[in-house]
Design a protein around this motif. Sequence first.
Motif, PDB file in Angstrom:
ATOM      1  N   HIS A   3       4.022  10.883  20.403  1.00 24.24           N
ATOM      2  CA  HIS A   3       3.785  11.855  21.458  1.00 24.24           C
ATOM      3  C   HIS A   3       5.107  12.513  21.788  1.00 24.24           C
ATOM      4  CE1 HIS A   3       1.694  13.775  24.681  1.00 24.24           C
ATOM      5  NE2 HIS A   3       2.390  13.181  25.631  1.00 24.24           N
ATOM      6  N   LEU A   4       5.173  13.841  21.643  1.00 28.15           N
ATOM      7  CA  LEU A   4       6.401  14.590  21.916  1.00 28.15           C
ATOM      8  C   LEU A   4       6.196  15.466  23.144  1.00 28.15           C
ATOM      9  CD1 LEU A   4       7.197  15.781  18.271  1.00 28.15           C
ATOM     10  CD2 LEU A   4       8.168  13.814  19.469  1.00 28.15           C
ATOM     11  N   VAL A   5       7.152  15.439  24.042  1.00 27.93           N
ATOM     12  CA  VAL A   5       7.059  16.224  25.273  1.00 27.93           C
ATOM     13  C   VAL A   5       8.336  17.022  25.454  1.00 27.93           C
ATOM     14  CG1 VAL A   5       6.773  16.183  27.760  1.00 27.93           C
ATOM     15  CG2 VAL A   5       5.543  14.532  26.338  1.00 27.93           C
ATOM     16  N   GLU A   6       8.185  18.350  25.451  1.00 26.07           N
ATOM     17  CA  GLU A   6       9.325  19.232  25.685  1.00 26.07           C
ATOM     18  C   GLU A   6       9.473  19.504  27.183  1.00 26.07           C
ATOM     19  OE1 GLU A   6       7.249  20.937  21.898  1.00 26.07           O
ATOM     20  OE2 GLU A   6       6.671  20.226  23.896  1.00 26.07           O
ATOM     21  N   SER A   7      10.694  19.750  27.589  1.00 27.79           N
ATOM     22  CA  SER A   7      10.970  20.142  28.965  1.00 27.79           C
ATOM     23  C   SER A   7      12.250  20.962  28.983  1.00 27.79           C
ATOM     24  CB  SER A   7      11.107  18.919  29.868  1.00 27.79           C
ATOM     25  OG  SER A   7      12.189  18.111  29.447  1.00 27.79           O
ATOM     26  N   CYS A  22      13.369  17.085  24.209  1.00 22.84           N
ATOM     27  CA  CYS A  22      12.137  16.666  23.539  1.00 22.84           C
ATOM     28  C   CYS A  22      12.134  15.143  23.543  1.00 22.84           C
ATOM     29  CB  CYS A  22      12.085  17.201  22.122  1.00 22.84           C
ATOM     30  SG  CYS A  22      10.703  16.558  21.135  1.00 22.84           S
ATOM     31  N   SER A  25       7.649   9.406  22.361  1.00 19.90           N
ATOM     32  CA  SER A  25       7.121   8.084  22.671  1.00 19.90           C
ATOM     33  C   SER A  25       6.169   7.682  21.552  1.00 19.90           C
ATOM     34  CB  SER A  25       6.390   8.073  24.016  1.00 19.90           C
ATOM     35  OG  SER A  25       5.300   8.977  23.987  1.00 19.90           O
ATOM     36  N   THR A  78      15.272  10.889  22.156  1.00 16.86           N
ATOM     37  CA  THR A  78      15.217  12.245  22.707  1.00 16.86           C
ATOM     38  C   THR A  78      16.090  13.188  21.897  1.00 16.86           C
ATOM     39  OG1 THR A  78      14.823  11.382  24.929  1.00 16.86           O
ATOM     40  CG2 THR A  78      15.577  13.655  24.766  1.00 16.86           C
ATOM     41  N   TYR A  95       8.903  24.717  20.587  1.00 16.61           N
ATOM     42  CA  TYR A  95       8.230  23.473  20.236  1.00 16.61           C
ATOM     43  C   TYR A  95       9.192  22.539  19.513  1.00 16.61           C
ATOM     44  CZ  TYR A  95       3.992  26.332  20.792  1.00 16.61           C
ATOM     45  OH  TYR A  95       3.005  27.162  21.266  1.00 16.61           O
ATOM     46  N   GLY A 116       5.087  18.903  19.850  1.00 12.15           N
ATOM     47  CA  GLY A 116       4.929  18.873  21.290  1.00 12.15           C
ATOM     48  C   GLY A 116       4.028  20.017  21.731  1.00 12.15           C
ATOM     49  N   GLN A 117       3.804  20.092  23.037  1.00  9.68           N
ATOM     50  CA  GLN A 117       2.906  21.096  23.580  1.00  9.68           C
ATOM     51  C   GLN A 117       3.614  22.433  23.819  1.00  9.68           C
ATOM     52  OE1 GLN A 117       4.498  18.928  25.415  1.00  9.68           O
ATOM     53  NE2 GLN A 117       5.329  20.190  27.077  1.00  9.68           N
ATOM     54  N   THR A 119       7.326  24.565  25.413  1.00 12.32           N
ATOM     55  CA  THR A 119       7.888  24.930  26.711  1.00 12.32           C
ATOM     56  C   THR A 119       8.309  26.397  26.640  1.00 12.32           C
ATOM     57  OG1 THR A 119       9.504  24.329  28.422  1.00 12.32           O
ATOM     58  CG2 THR A 119      10.245  24.142  26.149  1.00 12.32           C
TER      59      THR A 119
END
Length: 125
Positions: A3-7, A22, A25, A78, A95, A116-117, A119
Amino acid sequence: QVHLVESGGGLVQAGGSLKLSCAASGRILSTYAMGWFRQAPEKELDSVASICWNGDRTFYADSVKGRFTISRDNAKNTMYLQMNGLQPEDTAVYYCAAPLYYSGTYYYTRESSFWGQGTQVTVSS
């Protein structure tokens, strides 16, 4: 499963800076190359920057060389993208993706790569 999460995206004036993160998890990605991609409205998805598993090898699109810096902290699972000197043409959804694979000259994704989704980065003139 990864699971990748950008911010870190946002609105910034031309010449400004942003730092994207990024966070991964699930499967530990410390042995894999990772990368940043971006897609502007009505344009194709483009590679922005890639980094090998230990950070020793990096690649950048010509359009961002000298302005963007990719890095990673494997202890935190990260990856980062420091973006300086932002210009309106940098406006896009950014992404992160992993793992990436090395052809000998460039990094690429496979269907099995995770994304990821995204940003949003918006640079005003």
